[in-house]
Design a protein around this motif. Structure first.
Motif, PDB file in Angstrom:
ATOM      1  N   SER A 233      11.816   3.765   6.642  1.00 24.95           N
ATOM      2  CA  SER A 233      11.826   3.341   8.037  1.00 24.95           C
ATOM      3  C   SER A 233      13.130   3.737   8.723  1.00 24.95           C
ATOM      4  O   SER A 233      14.105   2.973   8.711  1.00 24.95           O
TER       5      SER A 233
ATOM      6  N   PHE B 275       0.830  -1.216   0.000  1.00 24.17           N
ATOM      7  CA  PHE B 275       0.000   0.000   0.000  1.00 24.17           C
ATOM      8  C   PHE B 275       0.860   1.261   0.000  1.00 24.17           C
ATOM      9  O   PHE B 275       0.355   2.362  -0.208  1.00 24.17           O
TER      10      PHE B 275
ATOM     11  N   GLU C 230       9.720   7.929  12.981  1.00 22.59           N
ATOM     12  CA  GLU C 230       8.714   6.958  12.536  1.00 22.59           C
ATOM     13  C   GLU C 230       9.275   5.552  12.730  1.00 22.59           C
ATOM     14  O   GLU C 230      10.413   5.280  12.335  1.00 22.59           O
TER      15      GLU C 230
ATOM     16  N   GLN D 150      -1.487   0.656  10.685  1.00 24.91           N
ATOM     17  CA  GLN D 150      -2.309   0.514   9.469  1.00 24.91           C
ATOM     18  C   GLN D 150      -3.571  -0.291   9.781  1.00 24.91           C
ATOM     19  O   GLN D 150      -4.635   0.265   9.911  1.00 24.91           O
TER      20      GLN D 150
ATOM     21  N   ARG E 264       1.757  -6.780   4.892  1.00 26.59           N
ATOM     22  CA  ARG E 264       2.313  -6.172   6.093  1.00 26.59           C
ATOM     23  C   ARG E 264       1.893  -6.969   7.327  1.00 26.59           C
ATOM     24  O   ARG E 264       1.061  -6.520   8.134  1.00 26.59           O
TER      25      ARG E 264
ATOM     26  N   ASP F 194      -0.237   5.406  13.542  1.00 21.78           N
ATOM     27  CA  ASP F 194      -0.861   5.603  12.222  1.00 21.78           C
ATOM     28  C   ASP F 194      -1.801   4.441  11.942  1.00 21.78           C
ATOM     29  O   ASP F 194      -1.391   3.274  12.044  1.00 21.78           O
TER      30      ASP F 194
ATOM     31  N   ALA G 119      -4.394   5.971   0.088  1.00 18.47           N
ATOM     32  CA  ALA G 119      -4.286   6.650  -1.205  1.00 18.47           C
ATOM     33  C   ALA G 119      -3.817   5.628  -2.235  1.00 18.47           C
ATOM     34  O   ALA G 119      -2.675   5.154  -2.172  1.00 18.47           O
TER      35      ALA G 119
HETATM   36  C1  LIG Z   1       6.953   6.111   6.410  1.00 19.27           C
HETATM   37  S1  LIG Z   1       5.547   5.286   6.938  1.00 19.27           S
HETATM   38  C2  LIG Z   1       5.690   4.973   8.679  1.00 19.27           C
HETATM   39  C3  LIG Z   1       6.892   4.352   9.281  1.00 19.27           C
HETATM   40  C4  LIG Z   1       7.178   2.905   9.014  1.00 19.27           C
HETATM   41  N1  LIG Z   1       7.824   2.770   7.754  1.00 19.27           N
HETATM   42  C5  LIG Z   1       5.969   2.028   9.082  1.00 19.27           C
HETATM   43  O1  LIG Z   1       5.458   1.673   8.046  1.00 19.27           O
HETATM   44  O2  LIG Z   1       5.552   1.693  10.207  1.00 19.27           O
HETATM   45  C6  LIG Z   1       4.463   6.653   7.084  1.00 19.27           C
HETATM   46  C7  LIG Z   1       2.970   6.416   7.105  1.00 19.27           C
HETATM   47  O3  LIG Z   1       2.410   6.811   5.884  1.00 19.27           O
HETATM   48  C8  LIG Z   1       1.155   6.198   5.740  1.00 19.27           C
HETATM   49  N2  LIG Z   1       1.013   5.755   4.345  1.00 19.27           N
HETATM   50  C9  LIG Z   1       1.928   5.136   3.585  1.00 19.27           C
HETATM   51  N3  LIG Z   1       1.405   4.865   2.369  1.00 19.27           N
HETATM   52  C10 LIG Z   1       0.150   5.351   2.356  1.00 19.27           C
HETATM   53  C11 LIG Z   1      -0.889   5.396   1.402  1.00 19.27           C
HETATM   54  N4  LIG Z   1      -0.768   4.853   0.185  1.00 19.27           N
HETATM   55  N5  LIG Z   1      -2.039   6.003   1.743  1.00 19.27           N
HETATM   56  C12 LIG Z   1      -2.209   6.555   2.960  1.00 19.27           C
HETATM   57  N6  LIG Z   1      -1.268   6.520   3.914  1.00 19.27           N
HETATM   58  C13 LIG Z   1      -0.098   5.938   3.622  1.00 19.27           C
HETATM   59  C14 LIG Z   1       1.104   4.989   6.663  1.00 19.27           C
HETATM   60  O4  LIG Z   1       0.089   5.159   7.624  1.00 19.27           O
HETATM   61  C15 LIG Z   1       2.485   4.993   7.281  1.00 19.27           C
HETATM   62  O5  LIG Z   1       2.454   4.626   8.638  1.00 19.27           O
END
Ligand SMILES: C[S@@+](CC[C@H](N)C(=O)[O-])C[C@H]1O[C@@H](n2cnc3c(N)ncnc32)[C@H](O)[C@@H]1O
Ligand code: SF4
Length: 451
Positions: free
Chosen positions: A111, A64, A142, A169, A181, A206, A240
């Protein structure tokens, strides 16, 4: 009360999330380098500044994910990248004669939680040589719970992390399989307890709605799980789906995705559960405990919005560190080179990696203010706009009055003193904000769904 079905059909065109104005697709090649001297000058003017550091690596790739990241099983590319980050910080140190005080530092990705302890030490030492880090510096990171290790916790402690954001998520195994995931509730809980044991008093989780195979029941269970962990903040984003930008999202079966109305209901239900549990809704997609800084800022009208979402950070200058990182100065935005190899080559050869950028016009600053207030407070007041922006401000007020007069859907209103999005129309705030977006009118770029 606007009818959600009608609104979703009428305004099906995707709109930005307005984490900036103008939004990143409007940045222009080469302008980053032109804005860089302004950004360095504003960083050196004696005020507190912020920095964002991007780590574009993950040891797993969730289907995702829309973030700028790359999967790696080996650690060598990560430690080599940290070497480049240190070079980049050194380039700022040379250009900033006195160390500016850092108010906020955010480590995002990707990450950053896959960094090893010795790399946290190297990063901390480099940052401390270029910036003043004191008891008031907020440092957030994060964390993917999959990366939970003793050595991560030791590294976070050395860096002085004050705030952790944990990716959940969805807790349901079927949804997790559909997004690649796997992550158990226990794994997340253990990480959260470990983070708390470091003395980190502020934790964000998140969570997502609109995921493949996500039913209302699965979402409710996920939100109940999140609430049981008592984070100070929750970010609830709509998934998204942008496979034209992120190829791995084509691994998600579109037939498994909830439709627009189901997404809308999911967002409403998750919000109701969080509010019932005592969280205050912040802007369009954040929730916070009443005594959390974000809730206090929302109440005081000082909430801000930047690339990391809602924030209490009001610094004028943000330094970008790492591939694709975006910085800001009063003159405009600066984005570092996005391809990691190109970014590394630049900073390793003594050249800051600013590539794309954007120089604000007076009209951009005015509209950025109006859009940020709408996204944060769901209103903007006319008098401050007239005072601050003069005749341009007068024109925007007239534009706002005309927009409110022509709105047939109950999405906005005005009493002659302010332009407002009523409570019932807040789920559509992005749509209303887009009416003030002068760039969107000419844009061919495709954003994600508005709700
Ligand atoms: C960089 S990641 C968070 C840190 C770590 N990599 C993790 O996944 O736990 C940032 C956040 O962006 C959100 N995210 C990533 N892809 C997304 C998408 N396609 N639509 C909405 N939110 C998204 C997710 O909730 C995710 O936790
Ligand atoms: S969601 Fe997090 S862990 Fe998964 S690929 Fe994206 S950045 Fe990496």
């Amino acid at each position: 009360m606007p009818d959600p079905i009608e609104i979703l059909q009428k305004y099906a065109k995707p709109v930005p999330r307005y984490t900036s104005y103008p939004t990143a697709p409007h940045f222009q090649q080469g302008l980053g380098e032109a804005i860089l001297p302004d950004m360095i000058a504003s960083a050196a003017n004696g005020g507190r500044i912020s920095a964002y550091m991007h780590i574009p690596f993950c040891d797993r790739l969730c289907w995702f994910c829309a973030c700028h990241t790359k999967q790696t099983q080996r650690y060598d590319p990560v430690s080599a990248y940290v070497g480049s980050l240190i070079n980049e910080i050194g380039l700022y140190r040379e250009r900033l004669s006195a160390r500016p005080a850092l108010a906020h530092l955010h480590l995002g990705g990707g990450s950053p939680s896959l960094l090893r302890q010795d790399d946290f030490v190297r990063i901390a030492e480099a940052l401390e040589s270029a910036f003043l880090i004191d008891g008031d510096t907020e440092i957030s990171i994060e964390i993917d719970p999959n990366d939970h290790r003793e050595d991560l916790l030791a590294g976070m402690k050395r860096l002085g992390v004050t705030r952790a954001s944990i990716g959940v998520q969805d807790f349901d195994p079927a949804v997790q399989e559909a997004i690649n995931r796997p992550q158990s509730f226990e794994q997340t809980r253990d990480l959260l307890l470990a983070v708390r044991s470091l003395g980190i008093a502020s934790v964000n989780i998140d969570a997502l709605y609109g995921l493949p195979l996500q039913t209302m029941e699965r979402l409710e269970n996920t939100i109940a799980g999140v609430i049981s962990l008592s984070p100070e903040r929750v970010a609830l984003f709509g998934y998204a789906h942008v496979p034209w930008m992120k190829k791995h999202q084509t691994l998600i079966r579109e037939g498994d995705l909830p439709g627009p109305m189901e997404r809308f209901r999911q967002a409403q239900r998750a919000e109701a559960l969080l509010v019932e549990a005592g969280y205050i809704k912040i802007g369009i997609d954040h929730f916070a405990r009443a005594d959390d800084g974000l809730a206090l800022a929302a109440q005081a009208g000082t909430l801000g919005r930047n690339f990391q979402g809602y924030t209490t950070d009001r610094c004028e200058t943000m330094i970008p560190l790492g591939a694709s990182a975006i910085g800001r100065s009063p003159a405009g935005y600066v984005q570092n080179l996005v391809p990691t190899g190109q970014y590394r080559t630049s900073v390793d050869n003594g050249k800051l990696a600013a590539a794309k950028g954007y120089r604000f016009t007076p009209d951009d600053l005015l509209r950025a203010h109006a859009i940020e207030r709408l996204m944060c407070d769901f209103e903007f007041r006319f008098e401050p706009i007239r005072q601050r922006f003069g005749s341009l401000g007068h024109h925007l007020v007239e534009e706002a009055m005309a927009i409110a007069r022509n709105d047939e859907d109950g999405l906005c209103e005005t009493d002659g003193e302010a332009f407002r999005i009523p409570l019932s129309a807040r789920p559509f705030a992005r749509i209303v904000a887009s009416w003030f977006d002068a760039h969107m009118r000419q844009s061919a770029f495709q954003y994600s769904k508005a709700v």
